[in-house]
Design a protein around this motif. Structure first.
Motif, PDB file in Angstrom:
ATOM      1  N   ASP A  26      39.079  34.660  39.759  1.00  0.00           N
ATOM      2  CA  ASP A  26      39.708  35.613  40.107  1.00  0.00           C
ATOM      3  C   ASP A  26      40.699  35.868  40.196  1.00  0.00           C
ATOM      4  OD1 ASP A  26      37.334  36.340  38.851  1.00  0.00           O
ATOM      5  OD2 ASP A  26      36.745  37.679  39.801  1.00  0.00           O
ATOM      6  N   ALA A  46      43.398  44.747  35.129  1.00  0.00           N
ATOM      7  CA  ALA A  46      41.648  44.615  34.638  1.00  0.00           C
ATOM      8  C   ALA A  46      41.823  44.824  33.484  1.00  0.00           C
ATOM      9  CB  ALA A  46      41.019  46.678  35.398  1.00  0.00           C
ATOM     10  N   THR A  52      37.132  43.999  36.668  1.00  0.00           N
ATOM     11  CA  THR A  52      36.949  45.491  36.850  1.00  0.00           C
ATOM     12  C   THR A  52      37.736  45.339  38.013  1.00  0.00           C
ATOM     13  OG1 THR A  52      35.077  44.870  38.484  1.00  0.00           O
ATOM     14  CG2 THR A  52      33.773  45.540  36.655  1.00  0.00           C
ATOM     15  N   PRO A  53      38.088  46.700  37.910  1.00  0.00           N
ATOM     16  CA  PRO A  53      39.161  46.894  39.143  1.00  0.00           C
ATOM     17  C   PRO A  53      38.672  46.661  40.657  1.00  0.00           C
ATOM     18  CG  PRO A  53      38.553  49.125  37.319  1.00  0.00           C
ATOM     19  CD  PRO A  53      37.729  48.291  37.094  1.00  0.00           C
ATOM     20  N   GLU A  54      37.293  47.375  40.747  1.00  0.00           N
ATOM     21  CA  GLU A  54      37.152  46.337  41.668  1.00  0.00           C
ATOM     22  C   GLU A  54      37.025  44.942  41.848  1.00  0.00           C
ATOM     23  OE1 GLU A  54      35.473  49.996  41.412  1.00  0.00           O
ATOM     24  OE2 GLU A  54      34.971  48.245  40.294  1.00  0.00           O
ATOM     25  N   ARG A  55      37.109  44.075  40.948  1.00  0.00           N
ATOM     26  CA  ARG A  55      37.612  42.115  41.015  1.00  0.00           C
ATOM     27  C   ARG A  55      38.927  42.232  41.123  1.00  0.00           C
ATOM     28  NH1 ARG A  55      33.594  39.314  36.718  1.00  0.00           N
ATOM     29  NH2 ARG A  55      34.687  37.518  37.903  1.00  0.00           N
TER      30      ARG A  55
END
Length: 353
Positions: A26, A46, A52-55
């Motif tokens: 990532d 993203a 995902t936005p979190e990753r």
């Protein structure tokens, strides 16, 4: 003298350098996206990267902690990874340099004792040293091999040798042979039937080493330059006795030479070793059996497993038609099978178990 460790207080990386192990797939993807979109907020990364936005946020935080990315006016930009790695590696390099200096200091402080030790050991009477720990034995053997100039004599009883041990010996012996040192080794006949031993002997024979086998050997022995000899502890432990007394070393070398003269050149059992040693092994087993020796003792004497010894004896009894060992011994004596050079010696399988 205390020696520092890499985990000491002075060896820690600077604050904020983060953990390099966190640089995963990532982080690499997000770093590349930022590099290609200079000055652009990573919110759109993203969708482009399939993350995902979190990753994406987690990867950005890791890159920032590693100082690979810096933020200015709410936007991110990349930094040269070579510069960052140089900063992170600096304390490690300093620690290694300090440890190298400490290592050289240790060697320098103790090197002056080497000549004193050698003079003292040469002056001892008797010149015999006991080395109890296997690590110390290996170190002593390595040092003696490195100092050897002319010849190494080895008697190595037993038919099977551990492949890992042979690999280590292969590296050491190759270096020794390259220096022009002559190497002669005695094995039991049963070594001819051990695959790793066959490969080891074939490789080093091409480099000049010499190997012979015999049905009986006098015990484990290593002699360097007919000057220092190693024999095992009597209790079968991993310890060794180092002998530097000239008369004893000379006596051990004479025993080796006598056995070497009577031994046969090593050959692969699958080629011609079977015919060369089968009759010799059969006569020896028959002779030891007739002398009342137990199966375990016969195995140790000939470098064979207990299962193989018992299979030999069972085959002999079957060929003789004997119902007991006593009867087998009497029949063997009557047929002259206990004499050397007998053409009627029993031929039975000699594959080690």
């Amino acid at each position: 003298m205390e020696v520092g460790t890499a985990g000491g207080e002075g060896d820690r990386p600077p604050e904020g350098t983060g953990d390099a192990s966190r640089l995963g797939a990532d982080e690499v993807a997000v770093y590349g996206w930022i590099a290609a979109h200079e000055g652009v907020d990573v919110a759109g990364a993203a969708g482009a990267l399939g993350l995902t936005p979190e990753r994406v946020a987690a990867a950005s935080a890791s890159l920032t902690a590693l100082r690979l990315v810096h933020e200015a006016d709410g936007r991110l930009d990349v930094l040269d990874p070579d510069l960052v790695s140089g900063v992170m590696a600096a304390p490690v390099i300093l620690a290694l340099q300090r440890h190298q200096s400490e290592l050289e200091l240790i060697r320098e402080r103790f090197s002056g004792l080497r000549d004193t030790y050698l003079r003292a050991t040469r002056a001892r009477s008797p010149k015999i040293e006991q080395v109890g720990q296997v690590e110390e034995v290996r170190a002593a053997l390595t040092r003696a091999a490195d100092e050897c100039q002319a010849e190494i004599l080895t008697c190595q009883p037993g038919g099977n040798r551990v492949p890992e041990v042979l690999e280590e010996a292969l590296r050491r012996d190759t270096t020794t042979l390259a220096r022009g040192v002559r190497m002669r080794t005695l094995y039991h006949h049963t070594a001819r039937f051990n695959g790793p031993s066959q490969a080891y002997v074939a490789t080093l024979s091409m480099l000049g080493a010499e190997y012979r086998t015999a049905h009986e050997l006098f015990g484990r022995l290593i002699v360097f330059d007919q000057r220092v000899a190693f024999i095992p502890y009597a209790d079968d432990s991993w310890g060794a006795v180092v002998i530097r007394e000239p008369s004893i070393v000379h006596y051990l070398c004479r025993i080796f030479e006598q056995t070497w003269t009577l031994a046969q050149p090593f050959s692969d059992a699958s080629v011609d070793g079977m015919e060369a040693v089968a009759a010799d092994l059969d006569r020896t087993i028959a002779r030891l059996l007739a002398a009342g020796m137990k199966d375990e003792a016969i195995g140790r004497r000939l470098g064979m497993s207990l299962r193989t010894v018992r299979r030999h004896i069972a085959d002999m009894m079957e060929d003789l038609g004997a119902e007991s060992r006593f009867q087998a011994g009497a029949l063997m004596a009557a047929k002259g099978l206990l004499s050397d050079g007998d053409d009627q010696a029993l031929t039975v399988p000699t594959t080690t178990g």
